[in-house]
Design an enzyme around this catalytic site. Structure first.
Site, PDB file in Angstrom:
ATOM      1  N   GLU A  34      94.568  13.039  21.227  1.00  0.00           N
ATOM      2  CA  GLU A  34      93.236  12.983  20.638  1.00  0.00           C
ATOM      3  C   GLU A  34      92.264  12.671  21.779  1.00  0.00           C
ATOM      4  OE1 GLU A  34      92.568  10.063  17.546  1.00  0.00           O
ATOM      5  OE2 GLU A  34      90.509  10.763  17.289  1.00  0.00           O
ATOM      6  N   ARG A 260     108.039   4.766  22.164  1.00  0.00           N
ATOM      7  CA  ARG A 260     106.889   4.831  23.054  1.00  0.00           C
ATOM      8  C   ARG A 260     107.149   3.952  24.266  1.00  0.00           C
ATOM      9  NH1 ARG A 260     102.538   4.593  20.239  1.00  0.00           N
ATOM     10  NH2 ARG A 260     101.081   3.834  21.777  1.00  0.00           N
ATOM     11  N   LYS A 270      94.499   3.061  23.474  1.00  0.00           N
ATOM     12  CA  LYS A 270      93.216   3.573  23.949  1.00  0.00           C
ATOM     13  C   LYS A 270      92.066   2.723  23.437  1.00  0.00           C
ATOM     14  CE  LYS A 270      94.358   7.873  22.952  1.00  0.00           C
ATOM     15  NZ  LYS A 270      94.306   9.303  22.681  1.00  0.00           N
TER      16      LYS A 270
END
Ligand code: ATP
Ligand code: MG
Length: 557
Positions: A34, A260, A270
């Site tokens: 994104e 992850r 983020k």
């Protein structure tokens, strides 16, 4: 890390099987960021994984921007992501945007409404969330759940036409309000966002949610293996449900989850990285303390070091925390091979060589890199006055101190043996300079008569050395896992106040005309990289990493 891998990881096993059974002729993966921030080292792992599979299996990989929320996304982020992927050394087969599919995704939503599988809900987000209750209790149906197809079609059209306010209503899939999986309890498909979109302009004011748009985008692109992080495992039944509604070919993507990457002493979301930037805790997304790819690049990391790191940590199915020391191991390993050695004194102490001829300057041959013969040699100036590292001299030295001490002899790297005869101090007792004599027969640091000196120290010529700003970095956080917090804490409580120390060092003249991005080993001090702020006459170096290495054993095991 050239050795061949003998065993396939679990994702490679799945793919091998799919190719062998003929389920797929060629695989297609995608990396779907994104564009709401810069990429970090966790994304690098995902990039290496997806593009690595393309290389291993001769497949394809798309870069797809998941640009479904214009209130958080920016073109600056899109451009930085493209740069980062290229910098890491990967080439995508296609560049796509989820927004390319808005029309198709919308038409599928209308289809679901027609089939009685989606409805407009006019409740508040709080009401919707309350009615989902919890996994052990059946959910409560929305009073709007059973409105007619016609009414749903009409109101959804109005939503699309901008006739309703942000937050006033959403489109929900009618799945199962009693599912033990909360994601199946009538998930939201569309919400109203009245923001200009960088690519679709003002055409849309309804935007699809990740869970709905993602799988459909994968399907449109013919993605075969849709790899994501573990938190999406519980979303997988929903991913499948949405595909069930549209799949007519049987050729549908398979979602596969992996753990992850978490790295110690940093944060990786983020949202938090953006907060560090906007509140100026760091100088920007590419601040060399940031775990972003652009920060690591500016810090002096190479693409190879990051790729080797990603390869080494592999893919796991359980979350873990990787020590930042492992990342540092890989940059040391890479720079050891490629960085030329130079001399720089970070904390200078003047040394006068009393028996060296006044006004003379010699140019001494110095090898650039013992690890690389092709790196050649350079000339290094030597004259009567030099600087050494203050910590390389000790007045009351213990027996085991093999650097310079009164009456002691030490080798100046690539130069001569020198012996300290006199310590000069100011009126407060601070050492201001040392008076030494050199042995002219020890040129190049060779012993003239077999006598041994234990210590070799670095130095720079005082007449020709250059002042340079050097930025010494430390961990950005003082806590190993800044996300592991007590109730009243925030990760910001653990920001390291000493993560940046700026000093003025003296560097050898050969560094006069370096360019941003150039990398060096400052002998005995670490690896340093020329910062983008550097200019001729105003050099700026970032310390990438010190030389100390406690990880080699672990990393090469
Ligand atoms: P963040 O939580 O940091 O904001 P994100 O998951 O929202 O990250 P996306 O832009 O959606 O960021 O991520 C793009 C891809 O990168 C996704 O496939 C995601 O699974 C992967 N990814 C994100 N963070 C990590 C990580 N720490 N380790 C491995 N892969 C990651
Ligand atoms: Mg995400």
């Amino acid at each position: 890390m050239e050795e061949k891998k003998e065993t396939l990881n679990f994702i490679e096993q799945i793919i091998t099987n799919d190719l062998e059974t003929g389920k797929h002729k060629q695989i297609i993966t995608r990396f779907p960021p994104e564009p709401n921030g810069y990429l970090h080292i966790g994304h690098a792992k995902s990039i290496c994984l997806n593009f690595g599979l393309k290389e291993t299996f001769n497949g394809k990989t798309n870069l797809r921007f998941d640009d479904t929320n214009p209130s958080k996304e920016e073109v600056e982020y899109v451009n930085s992501i493209i740069d980062d992927v290229h910098w890491l050394g990967f080439e995508y087969d296609n560049l796509f945007y989820a927004s390319d599919y808005f029309q198709q995704i919308y038409e599928w939503a209308v289809m679901l409404i027609r089939e009685g599988k989606a409805y407009v809900d006019e409740q508040t987000p709080e009401q919707i969330s309350e009615q989902r209750t919890n996994p052990t209790v059946p959910g409560i149906e929305s009073p709007f759940r059973n409105r007619s197809v016609e009414e749903n079609l009409r109101i959804f059209q109005e939503m699309k036409d901008g006739k309703h306010d942000e937050g006033s209503m959403v489109l929900r899939a009618k799945v199962d309000m009693n599912s033990p999986n909360m994601h199946m309890r009538d998930p939201i498909m569309y919400r109203i966002i009245k923001k200009h979109h960088d690519r679709t302009g003002d055409k849309w004011c309804i935007y699809p949610m990740y869970d709905y748009a993602h799988g459909q985008s994968d399907y449109i692109e013919g993605i075969t293996h849709s790899i994501c992080t573990l938190e999406f495992e519980v979303h997988r039944p929903l991913y499948e449900w949405f595909l069930d509604q549209i799949d007519t070919t049987g050729k549908r993507p398979r979602q596969i989850e992996f753990a992850r990457l978490n790295v110690s002493y940093t944060v990786m979301s983020k949202r938090k990285l953006l907060e560090l930037v906007t509140n100026k805790y760091v100088s920007g997304w590419d601040d060399p303390r940031m775990p972003t790819i652009s920060g690591l690049r500016r810090r002096g990391y190479t693409p190879e070091s990051i790729r080797n790191f990603a390869e080494r940590i592999g893919v796991a199915k359980r979350e873990n925390m990787i020590d930042v020391g492992l990342l540092e191991f890989f940059i040391r390993e890479d720079l050891n091979k490629r960085a030329n050695r130079v001399m720089a004194v970070l904390d200078p102490l003047k040394v006068v060589i009393t028996n060296y001829p006044d006004g003379q300057t010699e140019q001494l041959d110095s090898g650039n890199n013992p690890e690389d013969e092709t790196a050649g040699t350079r000339k290094v100036n030597f004259s009567k006055e030099i600087f050494i590292e203050r910590e390389d001299f000790m007045e009351d030295a213990p027996a085991k101190f093999f650097r310079l001490k009164p009456g002691g002899e030490v080798r100046l790297r690539n130069a001569y043996f020198v012996k300290c005869n006199e310590v000069i101090k100011d009126k407060n007792g601070n050492i201001t300079e040392l008076h030494c004599t050199y042995d002219p027969d020890s040129k190049g640091g060779q012993s003239p008569d077999g006598r041994k000196v234990k210590g070799t120290i670095h130095w720079v010529d005082s007449k020709t050395c250059i002042d340079a700003e050097v930025r010494l970095y430390d961990r950005l956080f003082t806590k190993e896992n800044p996300d592991d917090l007590a109730e009243n804490e925030t990760y910001l409580d653990y920001l390291n106040p000493d993560s940046l120390k700026t000093i003025t060092a003296k560097v050898e003249k050969s560094l006069e005309s370096v360019n941003p991005g150039d990398k060096f080993q400052f002998e005995r001090k670490g690896y340093f990289c020329v910062d983008k702020n550097s200019a001729p006459g105003k050099l700026v170096f970032n310390r990438t990493v010190t030389l100390k290495d406690s990880w080699s054993k672990i990393a090469t095991n």
